[in-house]
Design a protein around this motif. Structure first.
Motif: not given
Length: 242
Positions: A63-83
Motif C-alpha cells: 500500500i502506498y500514496p501515489d503522490a510525491s512526498r513534497l506535496l505532503i509527507d505521509c510519514n509525518r503528522p500533518p501538523d508537523s514541520p516536516g509535513s
C-alpha cells in the motif's frame, strides 16, 4: 492511495510511504524541475519496485500514496514541520510557499488521510479474516547526504517494538559484505516512524522499517537482488517472533 495484491495475502503488509514522485492534477505544484523531481527529495527511488518484489515473492499486499512526498509527507503528522516542506536538503520548494489553504486541505484529506485510512482498512480486513500480520515499511535513502557519505547498505529501524527488528538485523549482519545500520541512517527521534507507530505499534503488530541505499536499487537487477534477499530474511525473522 494504491493497494496492490490480495489484502489477506502473505504474512506481511508492506507500506511504502514515499513510493511515488507523481504530482497529481489539482494538488498544486512543487515548482521544481523534472530533474529535481527524480531526486530523493521527491520520493524514495527503488522502494516501490522492491516492495512489489515482495508482493511477487511472498504474496504480501503493498500500500502506498501515489503522490510525491513534497506535496505532503505521509510519514509525518500533518501538523508537523516536516509535513509540507518549504526546503528539502538545501533545495527550496517554491510551490509550497504561500500555499492556498484549500490546496493544503485537499492534500491532507485526499493524500495523507486517504493513505492512512487505507492502511487501517487493510489491517482491519486481515484482522477480521484472522490473518496474522507484521508490518514492514520500505524506504530508500541517499548514500551521500549534504556531502557526508553514509557507510551502510541497509538500515534496520525500530522504536519500542523490537520483536521483528532484532532478528532481522541479526540475519542481515550474517550476510557477507553487508554493512547494516542499527537505527541508521535515521531513527525514531528523527520523526520517521510515524506510519508504523500509528498503525502497527498501536495495534500490537510486529513491525520494522527498512532503509536501503538508493544507489543499490535504482536498476532492475539491484531491485531484484534486494527483493530476493528481503524475501528470504523477513520470513526467517518473523519465525523468531512466533
Amino acid at each position: 492511495m494504491r493497494v496492490e495484491g490480495a489484502p489477506d495475502g502473505g504474512p506481511f503488509v508492506i507500506v511504502c510511504d514515499h513510493a511515488s514522485n507523481r504530482v497529481p492534477e489539482g494538488f498544486g505544484d512543487t515548482g521544481l524541475t523534472p530533474e529535481d523531481m527524480q531526486r530523493h527529495i521527491a520520493w524514495d527511488p527503488g522502494a516501490l519496485p522492491v516492495s512489489r518484489g515482495l508482493l511477487t515473492r511472498l504474496g504480501c499486499p503493498v500500500i502506498y500514496p501515489d503522490a510525491s512526498r513534497l506535496l505532503i509527507d505521509c510519514n509525518r503528522p500533518p501538523d508537523s514541520p516536516g509535513s509540507i516542506l518549504l526546503e528539502s536538503e538545501d533545495t527550496a520548494i517554491p510551490g509550497n510557499r504561500g500555499l492556498d489553504p484549500a490546496i493544503k486541505a485537499r492534500r491532507i484529506a485526499e493524500i495523507y488521510e486517504a493513505y492512512h485510512a487505507g492502511i487501517d482498512a487493510l489491517l482491519d480486513t486481515r484482522a477480521a479474516a484472522g490473518v496474522p500480520t507484521a508490518v514492514v515499511a520500505m524506504h530508500s535513502y541517499t548514500p551521500v547526504y549534504r556531502g557526508v557519505s553514509r557507510p551502510w547498505h541497509v538500515g534496520v529501524l525500530y522504536d519500542t517494538d523490537r520483536r521483528l527488528a532484532d532478528p532481522l538485523r541479526a540475519l542481515l549482519e550474517g550476510e557477507p559484505d553487508l554493512v547494516v545500520g542499527d537505527n541508521e541512517p535515521y531513527g525514531p527521534e528523527d520523526g520517521v516512524y510515524h506510519t508504523l507507530s500509528r498503525h502497527a505499534e498501536a495495534r500490537g503488530l510486529p513491525c520494522v522499517m527498512i532503509e536501503i541505499a538508493n544507489d543499490l536499487i535504482r536498476t532492475e537487477p539491484g531491485q531484484n537482488t534486494w527483493a530476493d534477499l528481503m524475501a528470504r530474511v523477513l520470513p526467517a525473522a518473523l519465525e523468531a517472533v512466533r
